[in-house]
Design an enzyme around this catalytic site. Structure first.
Site, PDB file in Angstrom:
ATOM      1  N   ARG A  75      -2.961  42.507 -28.018  1.00  0.00           N
ATOM      2  CA  ARG A  75      -3.950  41.595 -28.596  1.00  0.00           C
ATOM      3  C   ARG A  75      -4.189  41.842 -30.074  1.00  0.00           C
ATOM      4  O   ARG A  75      -4.963  41.115 -30.699  1.00  0.00           O
ATOM      5  CB  ARG A  75      -5.282  41.718 -27.841  1.00  0.00           C
ATOM      6  CG  ARG A  75      -5.176  41.444 -26.358  1.00  0.00           C
ATOM      7  CD  ARG A  75      -6.521  41.549 -25.673  1.00  0.00           C
ATOM      8  NE  ARG A  75      -6.387  41.672 -24.234  1.00  0.00           N
ATOM      9  CZ  ARG A  75      -7.398  41.835 -23.391  1.00  0.00           C
ATOM     10  NH1 ARG A  75      -8.636  41.892 -23.858  1.00  0.00           N
ATOM     11  NH2 ARG A  75      -7.189  41.954 -22.094  1.00  0.00           N
ATOM     12  N   THR A  98      -1.510  42.198 -21.565  1.00  0.00           N
ATOM     13  CA  THR A  98      -1.534  40.857 -22.155  1.00  0.00           C
ATOM     14  C   THR A  98      -0.120  40.387 -22.481  1.00  0.00           C
ATOM     15  O   THR A  98       0.136  39.804 -23.531  1.00  0.00           O
ATOM     16  CB  THR A  98      -2.447  40.789 -23.399  1.00  0.00           C
ATOM     17  OG1 THR A  98      -3.618  41.586 -23.185  1.00  0.00           O
ATOM     18  CG2 THR A  98      -2.908  39.351 -23.649  1.00  0.00           C
ATOM     19  N   LYS A 108      -2.351  42.670 -10.081  1.00  0.00           N
ATOM     20  CA  LYS A 108      -3.614  42.786 -10.792  1.00  0.00           C
ATOM     21  C   LYS A 108      -4.505  41.629 -10.336  1.00  0.00           C
ATOM     22  O   LYS A 108      -4.056  40.482 -10.260  1.00  0.00           O
ATOM     23  CB  LYS A 108      -3.348  42.695 -12.296  1.00  0.00           C
ATOM     24  CG  LYS A 108      -4.576  42.570 -13.186  1.00  0.00           C
ATOM     25  CD  LYS A 108      -4.124  42.478 -14.633  1.00  0.00           C
ATOM     26  CE  LYS A 108      -5.267  42.219 -15.586  1.00  0.00           C
ATOM     27  NZ  LYS A 108      -4.816  42.199 -16.997  1.00  0.00           N
ATOM     28  N   GLU A 122      -2.731  51.339 -20.477  1.00  0.00           N
ATOM     29  CA  GLU A 122      -2.313  49.977 -20.824  1.00  0.00           C
ATOM     30  C   GLU A 122      -2.850  49.620 -22.202  1.00  0.00           C
ATOM     31  O   GLU A 122      -4.062  49.516 -22.398  1.00  0.00           O
ATOM     32  CB  GLU A 122      -2.842  48.978 -19.788  1.00  0.00           C
ATOM     33  CG  GLU A 122      -2.589  47.521 -20.140  1.00  0.00           C
ATOM     34  CD  GLU A 122      -3.346  46.552 -19.239  1.00  0.00           C
ATOM     35  OE1 GLU A 122      -3.538  45.390 -19.670  1.00  0.00           O
ATOM     36  OE2 GLU A 122      -3.761  46.943 -18.133  1.00  0.00           O
TER      37      GLU A 122
END
Length: 216
Positions: free
Chosen positions: A52, A76, A136, A48
């Site tokens: 960001r 994100t 998650k 992943e």
């Protein structure tokens, strides 16, 4: 089979590939390919890369194109625009810290499966209503850690989690021992100093340690 059911099967498959999904913050896209190759060589194929940094989409694009065996996803993911940008970059899945109705609607219209974040029983129930059973749990340690996840196992037995947030190599086995946890997410596999130094051998070693958690 509905679209959401098919995408949920895809999420379950990637959650079962290894005990840890590395959560990567990458500042330089040129590091993406050697980093991903080190992770895959160490037995960690699902990666992943979080959205960001300005380099994130280029990193996802490079890994998708050049690293055999890597299952690359975008983390994100906050908006429909993020989801579409991740899809265009070649991400095979998306991860979000929480959810919004607009994001869930966008996932319904996309071929990119989502691993959505939840931190409360109400959020889990809301996602169940939308057909999500693989979630998650974020932020795992601040939100209640293994005690909260263990408490959810009985009233929410159909849900499986990837707890992420504050987990280390030392604490990961406690999470992985829970019946409702398939894998954990962690940033310790790709520490900033190792990325900056290009120490791919060290990252491969960290990946091997993480991959070995399944046999503990």
């Amino acid at each position: 089979m509905s679209s959401i059911e098919h995408k949920q099967q895809q999420v379950e498959t990637l959650m079962r590939l290894a005990p840890v999904i590395p959560v990567v913050i990458i500042d330089n896209a040129r590091d993406a390919v050697p980093m991903a190759r080190a992770l895959v060589a160490g037995g960690i194929p699902t990666i992943e890369v979080t959205l960001r940094t300005p380099a994130a989409l280029d990193a996802i694009r490079a890994i998708a194109a050049e690293v055999e065996g890597a299952v690359i996803g975008a983390g994100t993911v906050l908006t429909p625009r993020d989801l579409e940008a991740a899809r265009q970059a070649g991400a095979r899945f998306a991860v979000s810290p929480g959810v919004s109705p607009k994001l869930l609607d966008a996932v319904d219209d996309s071929d990119v499966p989502l691993l959505p974040g939840a931190a409360t029983a109400s959020e889990v129930m809301t996602l169940l209503e939308r057909g999500y059973r693989f979630l998650k749990f974020f932020p795992a340690v601040p939100a209640g850690g293994t005690k909260l996840l263990g408490a959810w196992a009985s009233p929410l037995p159909q849900v499986r989690f990837c707890p992420t947030g504050g987990i280390s190599l030392a604490s990961a086995p406690d999470f992985l021992a829970l019946p409702n946890v398939l894998c954990v997410g962690g940033s310790w596999l790709t520490p900033a100093d190792k990325l900056a130094a290009g120490d791919w051998a060290a990252i491969e070693l960290l990946a091997r340690e993480a991959a070995g958690l399944r046999s503990l």
